[in-house]
Design a protein around this motif. Structure first.
Motif, PDB file in Angstrom:
ATOM      1  N   GLN A 113      -7.112  -3.939  -6.080  1.00  0.00           N
ATOM      2  CA  GLN A 113      -7.816  -2.660  -6.024  1.00  0.00           C
ATOM      3  C   GLN A 113      -9.182  -2.708  -6.693  1.00  0.00           C
ATOM      4  O   GLN A 113     -10.164  -2.180  -6.159  1.00  0.00           O
ATOM      5  CB  GLN A 113      -6.966  -1.564  -6.677  1.00  0.00           C
ATOM      6  N   ALA A 117     -10.896  -5.389  -3.294  1.00  0.00           N
ATOM      7  CA  ALA A 117     -11.202  -4.358  -2.299  1.00  0.00           C
ATOM      8  C   ALA A 117     -12.647  -3.862  -2.321  1.00  0.00           C
ATOM      9  O   ALA A 117     -13.204  -3.582  -1.255  1.00  0.00           O
ATOM     10  CB  ALA A 117     -10.231  -3.190  -2.461  1.00  0.00           C
ATOM     11  N   THR A 123     -10.045  -3.882   3.491  1.00  0.00           N
ATOM     12  CA  THR A 123      -9.262  -4.970   2.914  1.00  0.00           C
ATOM     13  C   THR A 123      -7.821  -4.855   3.408  1.00  0.00           C
ATOM     14  O   THR A 123      -7.238  -3.767   3.374  1.00  0.00           O
ATOM     15  CB  THR A 123      -9.289  -4.915   1.375  1.00  0.00           C
ATOM     16  N   CYS A 150       1.087  -1.074  -4.647  1.00  0.00           N
ATOM     17  CA  CYS A 150      -0.147  -0.870  -3.876  1.00  0.00           C
ATOM     18  C   CYS A 150      -0.173   0.510  -3.221  1.00  0.00           C
ATOM     19  O   CYS A 150      -1.222   1.173  -3.202  1.00  0.00           O
ATOM     20  CB  CYS A 150      -0.302  -1.963  -2.818  1.00  0.00           C
ATOM     21  N   THR A 151       0.955   0.953  -2.673  1.00  0.00           N
ATOM     22  CA  THR A 151       0.971   2.285  -2.071  1.00  0.00           C
ATOM     23  C   THR A 151       0.773   3.362  -3.134  1.00  0.00           C
ATOM     24  O   THR A 151       0.153   4.399  -2.869  1.00  0.00           O
ATOM     25  CB  THR A 151       2.281   2.527  -1.301  1.00  0.00           C
ATOM     26  N   ARG A 153      -1.171   3.123  -5.521  1.00  0.00           N
ATOM     27  CA  ARG A 153      -2.598   3.108  -5.810  1.00  0.00           C
ATOM     28  C   ARG A 153      -3.449   3.597  -4.635  1.00  0.00           C
ATOM     29  O   ARG A 153      -4.670   3.622  -4.751  1.00  0.00           O
ATOM     30  CB  ARG A 153      -3.027   1.689  -6.199  1.00  0.00           C
ATOM     31  N   PHE A 155      -3.180   2.384  -1.231  1.00  0.00           N
ATOM     32  CA  PHE A 155      -3.212   1.519  -0.058  1.00  0.00           C
ATOM     33  C   PHE A 155      -2.375   2.151   1.059  1.00  0.00           C
ATOM     34  O   PHE A 155      -1.341   2.769   0.797  1.00  0.00           O
ATOM     35  CB  PHE A 155      -2.647   0.137  -0.380  1.00  0.00           C
ATOM     36  N   TRP A 339      -6.575  -1.207   2.504  1.00  0.00           N
ATOM     37  CA  TRP A 339      -7.464  -0.383   1.669  1.00  0.00           C
ATOM     38  C   TRP A 339      -8.762  -0.141   2.436  1.00  0.00           C
ATOM     39  O   TRP A 339      -9.443  -1.079   2.821  1.00  0.00           O
ATOM     40  CB  TRP A 339      -7.772  -1.072   0.347  1.00  0.00           C
ATOM     41  N   ARG A 341     -12.360   1.460   2.023  1.00  0.00           N
ATOM     42  CA  ARG A 341     -13.199   1.815   0.876  1.00  0.00           C
ATOM     43  C   ARG A 341     -13.678   3.257   0.931  1.00  0.00           C
ATOM     44  O   ARG A 341     -13.714   3.949  -0.077  1.00  0.00           O
ATOM     45  CB  ARG A 341     -14.392   0.861   0.805  1.00  0.00           C
ATOM     46  N   ARG A 346     -10.259   6.569   4.864  1.00  0.00           N
ATOM     47  CA  ARG A 346      -8.922   6.188   4.412  1.00  0.00           C
ATOM     48  C   ARG A 346      -7.896   7.238   4.838  1.00  0.00           C
ATOM     49  O   ARG A 346      -6.784   6.916   5.260  1.00  0.00           O
ATOM     50  CB  ARG A 346      -8.907   6.021   2.890  1.00  0.00           C
TER      51      ARG A 346
END
Length: 368
Positions: A113, A117, A123, A150-151, A153, A155, A339, A341, A346
């Motif tokens: 992250q 990324a 990413t 990751c999810t 955070r 992603f 990810w 940016r 997103r």
């Protein structure tokens, strides 16, 4: 925090021990030394391989969504914007993303992250296993912990591709075929008659014959023929990469060569690793290979080899799941962690993610 952004010189790249990797580390090292055309391959300070390359966002989208997008006003003027300079974490030569041992999922997610990324607009942590029968419980636990972290955070978690495999829990081809439907058995047996006209030779990588540059060029040309006729053109492997693979006597590689008289009809490069036969690359001499039904013939030759060697699995790779299903394969799936940016894009990506999960949709329809 700082990060090693430049690729390490080839002689300085150690072969790292990976979590959740089916292949020998030498294959990953070869990818880093000789990346596909247009790839900028690098390795983090932890030993995590990743690469930069332009990526067309419609590459893995379902057909209906692709047609829909192409129908939007002005597509011919702005479609180039869909090709984005992206970062991929992992490699295109391993079935699963190779994560370096000794790095916790939390530390790896933080690096992804905060250091990885931000370098690119997009990413993708590609091919993270999900309860894979081909991995240990510890490897699957690590992968799920990374997905969760990751999810958390932000992603986007996408269903990945269908990896085909066959458990070697049968005594021979007849036993294997008996599990298929009558129509499929009849179709396969008809195609297997082509085998009678073929001579099959199995060479180990590192064999002296691979010192012949002209022979290597011929093998690469047959690989390139398969690549050129494929619908997706993403990772064009280089002659230097193939040369390194075929001359590596320590990688447990097996090259199955199929001859008709003095003509090479095709070949299949596989690896024996931890009780598995990993089917990695195929080269076909068109149209001769089609005349001899080489795809089907090679599938059963590989199964017979796995039986003879006392292996537990034949791992047949990602592409053509419909064909592999017809040949009796089972499937296990991955996840991609994405990810974007730009925060607005997103949100859009999260909303449209189901358009990029075509293998899962196919599998649901196939099993139903």
């Amino acid at each position: 925090m700082t990060c090693a952004l430049q690729p390490l010189p080839a002689p300085l790249r150690p072969e790292v021990a990976y979590t959740g990797c089916l292949e020998a580390p030498s294959l990953i090292a070869g990818f880093l030394r000789h990346p596909p055309v247009g790839f900028d391959a690098r390795v983090s300070h932890q030993g995590l391989p990743y690469f930069f390359t332009p990526f067309d966002l419609l590459t893995t989208a379902d057909d209906a969504f692709v047609e829909r997008v192409r129908g939007w006003p002005g597509y011919g003027l702005w479609h180039a914007w869909l090709r984005i300079d992206s970062c991929f974490v992992g490699t295109t030569v391993s079935e699963y993303a190779p994560f370096p041992q000794g790095v916790s999922p939390q530390d790896l997610a933080q690096w992804l992250q905060h250091e990885c990324a931000p370098q690119r607009a997009l990413t993708i942590v590609k091919d993270v296993p999900c309860n894979s029968p081909l991995l240990s419980e510890a490897d699957n636990h690590y992968a799920q912990a990374l997905i969760n972290e990751c999810t958390r955070r932000g992603f986007i978690s996408l269903e990945g591709q269908a990896l085909a495999y066959v458990p070697i829990n049968f005594s021979g081809v007849d036993d294997y075929l008996a599990r298929l439907s009558h129509s499929r058995r009849r179709n396969i047996r008809r195609k297997l008659r082509s085998r009678e006209a073929l001579h099959i030779e199995v060479l180990q990588t590192g064999d002296a014959r691979f010192n012949d540059d002209a022979w290597l060029a011929r093998l690469y040309g047959l690989y390139r023929a398969v690549y050129d006729q494929s619908e997706i053109h993403f990772d064009l492997l280089t002659p230097a990469f193939f040369t390194e693979l075929l001359r590596d006597a320590h990688s447990q590689g097996r090259v199955f060569c199929y001859w008709h008289c003095d003509e090479l009809v095709g070949y299949n490069l596989c690896y024996v690793q931890d009780g598995k036969l990993l089917d990695k690359y195929i080269g076909l001499n068109y149209p001769l290979a089609l005349d001899f039904n080489l795809y089907v013939v090679s599938w059963f030759v590989n199964l017979e080899y796995a039986i003879a060697q006392g292996l537990d699995f034949y791992v047949a790779g990602w592409t053509d799941p419909e064909v592999k299903a017809s040949l009796g394969a089972s499937f296990t799936f991955t996840r991609h962690l994405v990810w974007v940016r730009n925060p607005l894009l997103r949100k859009l990506g999260n909303r449209w993610r189901h358009h990029f999960e075509s293998d899962t949709q196919w599998h649901q329809e196939h099993t139903s």
